[in-house]
Design a protein around this motif. Sequence first.
Motif, PDB file in Angstrom:
ATOM      1  N   HIS A  12      25.062  30.605  -6.450  1.00 35.93           N
ATOM      2  CA  HIS A  12      26.707  30.260  -6.780  1.00 35.93           C
ATOM      3  C   HIS A  12      26.604  29.127  -7.224  1.00 35.93           C
ATOM      4  O   HIS A  12      26.636  28.021  -6.207  1.00 35.93           O
ATOM      5  N   ALA A 188      29.260  38.723 -15.463  1.00 32.41           N
ATOM      6  CA  ALA A 188      30.037  38.393 -15.153  1.00 32.41           C
ATOM      7  C   ALA A 188      30.352  39.569 -14.393  1.00 32.41           C
ATOM      8  O   ALA A 188      31.039  40.002 -14.420  1.00 32.41           O
ATOM      9  N   SER A 189      29.760  40.665 -14.349  1.00 33.86           N
ATOM     10  CA  SER A 189      29.136  41.684 -13.279  1.00 33.86           C
ATOM     11  C   SER A 189      28.513  42.126 -12.556  1.00 33.86           C
ATOM     12  O   SER A 189      27.562  41.737 -12.896  1.00 33.86           O
ATOM     13  N   THR A 206      25.759  32.672 -11.288  1.00 31.03           N
ATOM     14  CA  THR A 206      27.003  32.524 -11.169  1.00 31.03           C
ATOM     15  C   THR A 206      27.606  32.129 -10.649  1.00 31.03           C
ATOM     16  O   THR A 206      27.728  32.173  -9.353  1.00 31.03           O
ATOM     17  N   SER A 207      28.436  32.207 -11.192  1.00 30.65           N
ATOM     18  CA  SER A 207      30.473  31.884 -10.050  1.00 30.65           C
ATOM     19  C   SER A 207      30.918  33.021  -9.969  1.00 30.65           C
ATOM     20  O   SER A 207      32.110  33.640  -9.129  1.00 30.65           O
ATOM     21  N   ARG A 208      30.811  34.145 -10.590  1.00 27.50           N
ATOM     22  CA  ARG A 208      31.403  35.352 -10.594  1.00 27.50           C
ATOM     23  C   ARG A 208      31.773  36.095  -9.628  1.00 27.50           C
ATOM     24  O   ARG A 208      32.676  37.633  -9.641  1.00 27.50           O
ATOM     25  N   LEU A 209      30.232  36.551  -9.411  1.00 27.35           N
ATOM     26  CA  LEU A 209      30.595  37.726  -9.203  1.00 27.35           C
ATOM     27  C   LEU A 209      30.562  36.974  -6.840  1.00 27.35           C
ATOM     28  O   LEU A 209      31.281  38.796  -6.398  1.00 27.35           O
ATOM     29  N   LYS A 211      33.506  36.053  -6.505  1.00 28.18           N
ATOM     30  CA  LYS A 211      34.950  36.190  -7.257  1.00 28.18           C
ATOM     31  C   LYS A 211      35.588  37.588  -7.302  1.00 28.18           C
ATOM     32  O   LYS A 211      36.367  38.401  -6.848  1.00 28.18           O
ATOM     33  N   LEU A 212      34.294  38.459  -8.036  1.00 28.88           N
ATOM     34  CA  LEU A 212      34.958  39.765  -7.853  1.00 28.88           C
ATOM     35  C   LEU A 212      34.415  40.248  -6.702  1.00 28.88           C
ATOM     36  O   LEU A 212      35.419  41.470  -6.383  1.00 28.88           O
ATOM     37  N   ASN A 215      37.695  39.666  -4.880  1.00 27.26           N
ATOM     38  CA  ASN A 215      39.344  40.284  -5.939  1.00 27.26           C
ATOM     39  C   ASN A 215      39.065  42.121  -5.245  1.00 27.26           C
ATOM     40  O   ASN A 215      40.265  42.761  -4.976  1.00 27.26           O
TER      41      ASN A 215
END
Length: 221
Positions: A12, A188-189, A206-209, A211-212, A215
Amino acid sequence: MDRKDILKMVDHTLLTQTASWEEIKQICEDAIAYGVASVCIPPSYVKRVKEYVKDRMPVCTVIGFPNGYQTSQVKLYETKEAIENGADELDMVINLGWVKDAEYKLIADEIKEIKAACGSRVLKVIIETCLLTEEEKIKMCQVVTEAGADFIKTSTGFSKAGATFDDIALFKKHVGDNVKIKAAGGIASFDDAEQFIKLGASRLGTSRLIKLAKNQEATGY
């Protein structure tokens, strides 16, 4: 593949130039809550982060980041200081000019020296795939393998592109059995993450997972 299993492979990451302590602290809390592999943060925060997370989460930082053209001695100093400050894992950037000059021994010697300083700590070698030809990527797979690093990593996330499925497949074909693979940049996914893992990656930067995942928890979908 279960999302929890994917998150276990995530470093992360927060490496933006403007990252504040409050932001760093938040990604540490999220990393612990979601059970990721490590939290990857700038060198200037390593000591403070280690004191904050203690043994709850491995701390990863970067060396020679993001351009890789520091001298080997500077990178070695960065490595030793990061370890003194509590880093458990280190992601170093190679000198890409040396790749273009075919100075493969210099690259290998630098990796070996930094790995020696790391000891049992994990060393990941970033080759910045988007700036290399396929032939150069294959050669770097060989150099990283011979130099004894723990991982080969695609990208810094600070150049013109990040990880691709083709690059991970290429790594899997050409790295030695002793080298693991980290995909980083632009993941991104969860579907993309799963595909990277199927192709051979065992770490994802990644930093996005998270966040997903957060959410999804907040919205229910």
